[in-house]
Enzyme design. Structure first.
Site, PDB file in Angstrom:
ATOM      1  N   ASN A 178      -2.124   0.169   6.622  1.00 29.69           N
ATOM      2  CA  ASN A 178      -1.615  -1.067   7.222  1.00 29.69           C
ATOM      3  C   ASN A 178      -0.720  -1.895   6.290  1.00 29.69           C
ATOM      4  O   ASN A 178      -0.697  -3.110   6.358  1.00 29.69           O
ATOM      5  CB  ASN A 178      -2.769  -1.899   7.802  1.00 29.69           C
ATOM      6  CG  ASN A 178      -3.781  -2.306   6.761  1.00 29.69           C
ATOM      7  OD1 ASN A 178      -3.635  -1.962   5.597  1.00 29.69           O
ATOM      8  ND2 ASN A 178      -4.795  -3.047   7.163  1.00 29.69           N
ATOM      9  N   PHE A 209     -15.374   3.437   7.358  1.00 31.01           N
ATOM     10  CA  PHE A 209     -13.978   3.682   6.995  1.00 31.01           C
ATOM     11  C   PHE A 209     -13.754   3.718   5.484  1.00 31.01           C
ATOM     12  O   PHE A 209     -12.636   3.949   5.019  1.00 31.01           O
ATOM     13  CB  PHE A 209     -13.081   2.606   7.626  1.00 31.01           C
ATOM     14  CG  PHE A 209     -13.429   1.191   7.235  1.00 31.01           C
ATOM     15  CD1 PHE A 209     -12.945   0.645   6.061  1.00 31.01           C
ATOM     16  CD2 PHE A 209     -14.255   0.413   8.037  1.00 31.01           C
ATOM     17  CE1 PHE A 209     -13.261  -0.654   5.692  1.00 31.01           C
ATOM     18  CE2 PHE A 209     -14.573  -0.888   7.678  1.00 31.01           C
ATOM     19  CZ  PHE A 209     -14.076  -1.426   6.496  1.00 31.01           C
ATOM     20  N   LYS A 237       0.813  -1.218   0.000  1.00 33.88           N
ATOM     21  CA  LYS A 237       0.000   0.000   0.000  1.00 33.88           C
ATOM     22  C   LYS A 237       0.855   1.281   0.000  1.00 33.88           C
ATOM     23  O   LYS A 237       2.044   1.237   0.327  1.00 33.88           O
ATOM     24  CB  LYS A 237      -0.955  -0.047   1.195  1.00 33.88           C
ATOM     25  CG  LYS A 237      -1.922  -1.238   1.140  1.00 33.88           C
ATOM     26  CD  LYS A 237      -2.960  -1.191   2.264  1.00 33.88           C
ATOM     27  CE  LYS A 237      -3.889  -2.409   2.210  1.00 33.88           C
ATOM     28  NZ  LYS A 237      -4.962  -2.350   3.221  1.00 33.88           N
ATOM     29  N   ARG A 260       2.592  -6.490   8.977  1.00 30.76           N
ATOM     30  CA  ARG A 260       1.879  -5.316   9.484  1.00 30.76           C
ATOM     31  C   ARG A 260       2.467  -4.823  10.805  1.00 30.76           C
ATOM     32  O   ARG A 260       2.516  -3.621  11.061  1.00 30.76           O
ATOM     33  CB  ARG A 260       0.393  -5.624   9.599  1.00 30.76           C
ATOM     34  CG  ARG A 260      -0.307  -5.553   8.225  1.00 30.76           C
ATOM     35  CD  ARG A 260      -1.716  -6.081   8.271  1.00 30.76           C
ATOM     36  NE  ARG A 260      -2.450  -5.745   7.045  1.00 30.76           N
ATOM     37  CZ  ARG A 260      -3.579  -6.353   6.684  1.00 30.76           C
ATOM     38  NH1 ARG A 260      -4.091  -7.329   7.434  1.00 30.76           N
ATOM     39  NH2 ARG A 260      -4.201  -5.988   5.579  1.00 30.76           N
ATOM     40  N   ARG A 297      -2.033 -14.545   4.935  1.00 36.12           N
ATOM     41  CA  ARG A 297      -2.673 -13.733   5.975  1.00 36.12           C
ATOM     42  C   ARG A 297      -1.966 -13.920   7.321  1.00 36.12           C
ATOM     43  O   ARG A 297      -1.903 -13.001   8.133  1.00 36.12           O
ATOM     44  CB  ARG A 297      -4.179 -14.010   6.031  1.00 36.12           C
ATOM     45  CG  ARG A 297      -4.888 -13.439   4.775  1.00 36.12           C
ATOM     46  CD  ARG A 297      -6.382 -13.522   4.844  1.00 36.12           C
ATOM     47  NE  ARG A 297      -6.959 -12.612   5.794  1.00 36.12           N
ATOM     48  CZ  ARG A 297      -7.403 -11.380   5.517  1.00 36.12           C
ATOM     49  NH1 ARG A 297      -7.277 -10.887   4.299  1.00 36.12           N
ATOM     50  NH2 ARG A 297      -7.933 -10.640   6.447  1.00 36.12           N
ATOM     51  N   HIS A 356      -2.156  -5.539   1.530  1.00 36.78           N
ATOM     52  CA  HIS A 356      -3.439  -6.229   1.377  1.00 36.78           C
ATOM     53  C   HIS A 356      -3.150  -7.699   1.113  1.00 36.78           C
ATOM     54  O   HIS A 356      -2.164  -8.030   0.455  1.00 36.78           O
ATOM     55  CB  HIS A 356      -4.212  -5.642   0.184  1.00 36.78           C
ATOM     56  CG  HIS A 356      -5.289  -6.551  -0.334  1.00 36.78           C
ATOM     57  ND1 HIS A 356      -6.516  -6.653   0.265  1.00 36.78           N
ATOM     58  CD2 HIS A 356      -5.304  -7.429  -1.374  1.00 36.78           C
ATOM     59  CE1 HIS A 356      -7.237  -7.552  -0.396  1.00 36.78           C
ATOM     60  NE2 HIS A 356      -6.530  -8.025  -1.395  1.00 36.78           N
ATOM     61  N   THR A 403      -5.487  -7.093  10.706  1.00 35.50           N
ATOM     62  CA  THR A 403      -5.823  -5.849  10.002  1.00 35.50           C
ATOM     63  C   THR A 403      -5.357  -4.626  10.785  1.00 35.50           C
ATOM     64  O   THR A 403      -4.791  -3.691  10.222  1.00 35.50           O
ATOM     65  CB  THR A 403      -7.353  -5.772   9.798  1.00 35.50           C
ATOM     66  OG1 THR A 403      -7.796  -6.989   9.205  1.00 35.50           O
ATOM     67  CG2 THR A 403      -7.741  -4.596   8.929  1.00 35.50           C
TER      68      THR A 403
HETATM   69  P1  ATP Z   1      -7.117  -6.022   3.249  1.00 39.62           P
HETATM   70  O1  ATP Z   1      -8.396  -6.358   2.520  1.00 39.62           O
HETATM   71  O2  ATP Z   1      -6.585  -4.648   2.919  1.00 39.62           O
HETATM   72  O3  ATP Z   1      -6.092  -7.097   3.119  1.00 39.62           O
HETATM   73  P2  ATP Z   1      -8.164  -7.064   5.668  1.00 39.62           P
HETATM   74  O4  ATP Z   1      -8.682  -8.165   4.827  1.00 39.62           O
HETATM   75  O5  ATP Z   1      -7.258  -7.420   6.814  1.00 39.62           O
HETATM   76  O6  ATP Z   1      -7.401  -5.977   4.816  1.00 39.62           O
HETATM   77  P3  ATP Z   1     -10.770  -5.872   5.539  1.00 39.62           P
HETATM   78  O7  ATP Z   1     -11.815  -6.139   6.545  1.00 39.62           O
HETATM   79  O8  ATP Z   1     -10.870  -6.507   4.193  1.00 39.62           O
HETATM   80  O9  ATP Z   1      -9.361  -6.204   6.226  1.00 39.62           O
HETATM   81  O10 ATP Z   1     -10.685  -4.295   5.364  1.00 39.62           O
HETATM   82  C1  ATP Z   1     -10.053  -3.676   4.240  1.00 39.62           C
HETATM   83  C2  ATP Z   1      -9.243  -2.503   4.723  1.00 39.62           C
HETATM   84  O11 ATP Z   1     -10.139  -1.524   5.267  1.00 39.62           O
HETATM   85  C3  ATP Z   1      -8.277  -2.824   5.857  1.00 39.62           C
HETATM   86  O12 ATP Z   1      -7.006  -3.194   5.380  1.00 39.62           O
HETATM   87  C4  ATP Z   1      -8.209  -1.525   6.625  1.00 39.62           C
HETATM   88  O13 ATP Z   1      -7.261  -0.637   6.059  1.00 39.62           O
HETATM   89  C5  ATP Z   1      -9.580  -0.930   6.411  1.00 39.62           C
HETATM   90  N1  ATP Z   1     -10.443  -1.198   7.570  1.00 39.62           N
HETATM   91  C6  ATP Z   1     -11.130  -2.336   7.843  1.00 39.62           C
HETATM   92  N2  ATP Z   1     -11.819  -2.241   8.983  1.00 39.62           N
HETATM   93  C7  ATP Z   1     -11.583  -0.992   9.461  1.00 39.62           C
HETATM   94  C8  ATP Z   1     -12.011  -0.267  10.596  1.00 39.62           C
HETATM   95  N3  ATP Z   1     -12.825  -0.808  11.491  1.00 39.62           N
HETATM   96  N4  ATP Z   1     -11.538   1.006  10.754  1.00 39.62           N
HETATM   97  C9  ATP Z   1     -10.694   1.563   9.853  1.00 39.62           C
HETATM   98  N5  ATP Z   1     -10.260   0.926   8.744  1.00 39.62           N
HETATM   99  C10 ATP Z   1     -10.686  -0.317   8.549  1.00 39.62           C
HETATM  100 MG    MG Z   2      -9.829  -7.827   3.062  1.00 41.76          MG
END
Ligand code: ATP
Ligand code: MG
Length: 140
Positions: A114, A59, A11, A104, A87, A117, A93
């Protein structure tokens, strides 16, 4: 490649902080093989399409703004049990909850910024890989 493939994005802040090399090294050392790799950037519209599943969440706007704020690196990675293992390698996350030694934990700035992805299922890995790469760009 079914079941053995995942898709990742390094990112914008991680690129800006010059962590790309260190992150790619960790990915290789964890046994992932790079099948496709691209240094690029995406518009807000493209970021919204990529993260469409999160549309409407509180968000979402921040996420879209951040993901379109600078260059990213995208990659298709191959390894047995790729989704789960990747993962595990990147950690939770929220970097505050990420285990020691995860990508991360080492390189994220915040929940939004973070560092990386990782796809959450075989199906989404395929969709996400297709979003960024055409067949000529993937090494089979
Ligand atoms: P990614 O899809 O980026 O790999 P992830 O699968 O761990 O991350 P997701 O739930 O898919 O998490 O959320 C996508 C992105 O949205 C996260 O990487 C994070 O940056 C953001 N995000 C998710 N939940 C929150 C939250 N509660 N507050 C702020 N940002 C969030
Ligand atoms: Mg995700």
């Amino acid at each position: 490649m079914a079941g053995n493939m995942t898709f990742t994005i390094i990112k914008p802040t991680a690129i800006k902080n010059n962590y790309a090399g260190a992150i790619l090294k960790m990915i290789n050392e964890a046994g992932f093989v790079i099948k496709a790799l691209k240094f690029t950037r995406i518009s807000k519209t493209q970021a919204a399409a990529f993260y469409a599943v999160h549309e409407g969440k509180p968000f979402f706007k921040n996420l879209i703004k951040f993901m379109s704020s600078g260059p990213i690196i995208t990659a298709i990675l191959e390894k047995e049990n790729a989704i789960e293992d990747f993962r595990e390698l990147i950690g939770a996350t929220n970097p505050e909850n990420a285990k020691e030694g995860t990508v991360r934990k080492l390189f994220a700035c915040s929940m939004t910024e973070n560092a990386v992805h990782g796809s959450d299922s075989d199906e989404n890995a395929q969709i996400e890989a297709d979003f960024f790469f055409n067949r000529l760009e993937i090494y089979y």
